[in-house]
Write a protein that holds these residues in place. Structure first.
Motif, mmCIF file in Angstrom:
data_model
loop_
_atom_site.group_PDB
_atom_site.id
_atom_site.type_symbol
_atom_site.label_atom_id
_atom_site.label_comp_id
_atom_site.label_asym_id
_atom_site.label_seq_id
_atom_site.Cartn_x
_atom_site.Cartn_y
_atom_site.Cartn_z
ATOM 1 N N PHE A 225 75.397 50.090 21.782
ATOM 2 C CA PHE A 225 75.147 51.778 21.525
ATOM 3 C C PHE A 225 76.552 52.310 22.067
ATOM 4 N N ASP A 226 76.620 53.538 21.760
ATOM 5 C CA ASP A 226 77.551 54.534 22.061
ATOM 6 C C ASP A 226 77.517 54.728 23.218
ATOM 7 N N GLY A 227 78.368 54.402 24.390
ATOM 8 C CA GLY A 227 78.003 54.752 25.658
ATOM 9 C C GLY A 227 78.083 56.016 26.163
ATOM 10 N N ASN A 228 78.825 56.950 25.202
ATOM 11 C CA ASN A 228 79.041 58.515 25.671
ATOM 12 C C ASN A 228 77.619 58.985 24.743
ATOM 13 N N ALA A 229 76.770 58.248 24.071
ATOM 14 C CA ALA A 229 75.916 59.035 23.634
ATOM 15 C C ALA A 229 74.332 58.229 24.319
ATOM 16 N N VAL A 230 74.552 57.559 25.050
ATOM 17 C CA VAL A 230 73.358 56.855 25.511
ATOM 18 C C VAL A 230 72.551 57.565 26.268
ATOM 19 N N PHE A 231 73.113 58.866 27.257
ATOM 20 C CA PHE A 231 72.345 59.381 28.008
ATOM 21 C C PHE A 231 71.209 60.265 27.241
ATOM 22 N N LYS A 232 71.250 60.575 26.034
ATOM 23 C CA LYS A 232 70.365 61.177 25.185
ATOM 24 C C LYS A 232 69.081 60.364 25.041
ATOM 25 N N HIS A 233 69.317 58.878 25.258
ATOM 26 C CA HIS A 233 68.151 57.877 24.877
ATOM 27 C C HIS A 233 67.710 57.310 26.041
ATOM 28 N N ALA A 234 66.718 57.879 26.763
ATOM 29 C CA ALA A 234 66.085 57.198 28.026
ATOM 30 C C ALA A 234 65.426 55.830 27.571
ATOM 31 N N ASP A 235 64.859 55.635 26.318
ATOM 32 C CA ASP A 235 64.554 54.372 26.124
ATOM 33 C C ASP A 235 65.433 53.371 26.074
ATOM 34 N N ILE A 236 66.405 53.707 25.503
ATOM 35 C CA ILE A 236 67.764 52.787 25.371
ATOM 36 C C ILE A 236 68.430 52.448 26.761
ATOM 37 N N LEU A 237 68.574 53.606 27.574
ATOM 38 C CA LEU A 237 69.087 53.405 28.906
ATOM 39 C C LEU A 237 68.279 52.398 29.740
ATOM 40 N N ALA A 238 66.833 52.511 29.667
ATOM 41 C CA ALA A 238 65.984 51.539 30.373
ATOM 42 C C ALA A 238 66.172 50.187 30.096
#
Ligand code: GDP
Ligand code: MN
Length: 394
Positions: A225-238
């Protein structure tokens, strides 16, 4: 940001892509209960690390293969016991390998053919590109190099998204007909949707297989995933697994420092990504080898500079440091004070070359020269690189 195969397959399944059923396990007990849940007479035990080439990898104790297809529970338990907490070296891990802390136990499939399928972000054309090949499996890099004509690329414009003609073009390039075109189209639509909605940079399925019964199934999956966009996706960050990340990079991210560990011995501390790249290049051109990429950013203060020094010095390979700062918004006297404070705070036992240029450069140089810290000042980037390489390489 990368995730594990089992997490990637979970996401793919959410988007309607067929994957074999499977269970992640981190302990012998979890391995046993995962194996007990597998139906059918083939079991696959797969090491979960953020690196590919597992099938052809070797563990540091000599055990061969991070992907084992076996015929019964006893053999699956043996394979799992051999892999769990063992260190796997693959073509992508580097010689140190990666400790396997999670396994994925899946139902095995009979394979008629292995294909390659991926969607990647193509920076040149600023759109997603579907990449497909009949030569899937474990050697796609060799296919790309030796027989590039066997790889099909189908760009998908962000203004149309994926359309049926894209799917047909990919399906026909793989030699699919009839129901398999429909299956592949459904898979492609799911993969594209996931790629798009989750801000992925890569979704790679290698292999995508056909079974003897004609089913199309994703057997492996790698997603980043794009590290600069991952803040938008809590499910991915988890899904982030800190075990897979360099502790120095984790520490750097706490201070908002853009740091990437490399395997050379000259640490770099630079402001601005472009200048950091140029600094690494010029070190290399003098015969040196950078230990890291580090962009301290435009707003570096004393605390950040100290943290940056600590991080670069925690790498035992570091034999010298090159500080290269262009004072623009950031003033040279501020950075000089940071360097002095940091150097006094920590045990600086390797040569340090500092090049300052730009706003308040004279004040900055004065602070450095009056500090009593053992450092070599340099006036140009070329001079600085030459000095540090000489001091490190002797
Ligand atoms: P990688 O080596 O890290 O890319 O791991 P993969 O998950 O792609 O597995 C490597 C290879 O193992 C695949 O290309 C397949 O040939 C084989 N493999 C994986 N799962 C199965 C399975 O369920 N059945 C069979 N027969 N082979 C499998
Ligand atoms: Mn694979």
């Amino acid at each position: 940001m990368n995730i594990h195969e089992y997490q990637a397959k979970g996401l793919l399944a959410d988007y309607g892509v067929p994957v074999p059923s499977g269970y992640a396990a981190t302990t012998a007990e979890e391995v046993d209960s995962a194996i007990a849940k597998i139906e059918g007479d083939l079991i696959v035990v797969k090491a979960q690390i953020h690196a590919g080439g597992r099938g052809k990898g070797t563990f540091t104790d000599g055990y061969k293969g991070g992907v084992k297809v076996v015929k019964d529970a006893a053999a699956a338990k043996d394979a799992a016991a051999a892999m769990l907490n063992n260190t796997l070296v693959t073509a992508q891990t580097g010689p140190a390998g990666r400790k396997v802390q999670t396994l994925y136990i899946t139902e095995g499939c009979d394979i008629a053919h292995e294909y390659y399928l991926a969607i990647v972000l193509d920076r040149e054309t600023a759109q997603a590109v579907i990449i497909a090949s009949t030569e899937g499996g474990m050697d796609i890099e060799a296919v790309a190099e030796k027989t590039p004509e066997k790889i099909t690329r189908v760009p998908v414009s962000p203004s149309t998204g994926i359309r049926p003609h894209h799917c047909r073009e990919v399906a026909f390039s793989l030699g699919f007909a009839g129901d398999q075109v429909k299956q592949l189209s459904k898979i492609l639509v799911g993969v594209y949707k996931m790629f798009w909605e989750k801000n992925a940079m890569l979704v790679e399925i290698n292999p995508l297989i056909t079974t003897p019964e004609g089913e199309v199934v994703a057997l492996d999956a790698k997603v980043s995933f794009d590290g600069n966009a991952v803040f938008k996706h809590a499910d991915i960050l988890a899904l982030r697994d800190l075990n897979e990340e360099d502790p120095k990079e984790i520490e750097a991210s706490k201070y908002d420092l853009a740091y990437i560990a490399l395997d050379g011995n000259i640490a770099c501390m630079v402001n601005g990504a472009g200048l950091a790249m140029a600094t690494m290049d010029i070190i290399q051109s003098f015969g040196g080898s950078p230990a890291n990429f580090l962009d301290v950013g435009g707003g570096a203060n004393e605390e950040k500079v100290t943290a940056a020094f600590k991080i670069i010095l925690s790498d035992p390979n570091v034999k010298g440091i090159l500080v290269n700062i262009f004072g623009g918004i950031m003033k040279c006297d501020v950075i000089a004070r940071g360097v002095v404070a940091a150097a006094k705070n920590i045990d600086l036992n390797v040569p340090l070359v500092v090049r300052l240029e730009g706003t308040n450069v004279e004040a900055g140089k004065k602070i450095l020269s009056e500090s009593g810290i053992a450092l070599t000042p340099a006036d140009s980037l070329v001079h600085a690189a030459e000095l540090i390489v000489k001091q490190v390489n002797g």
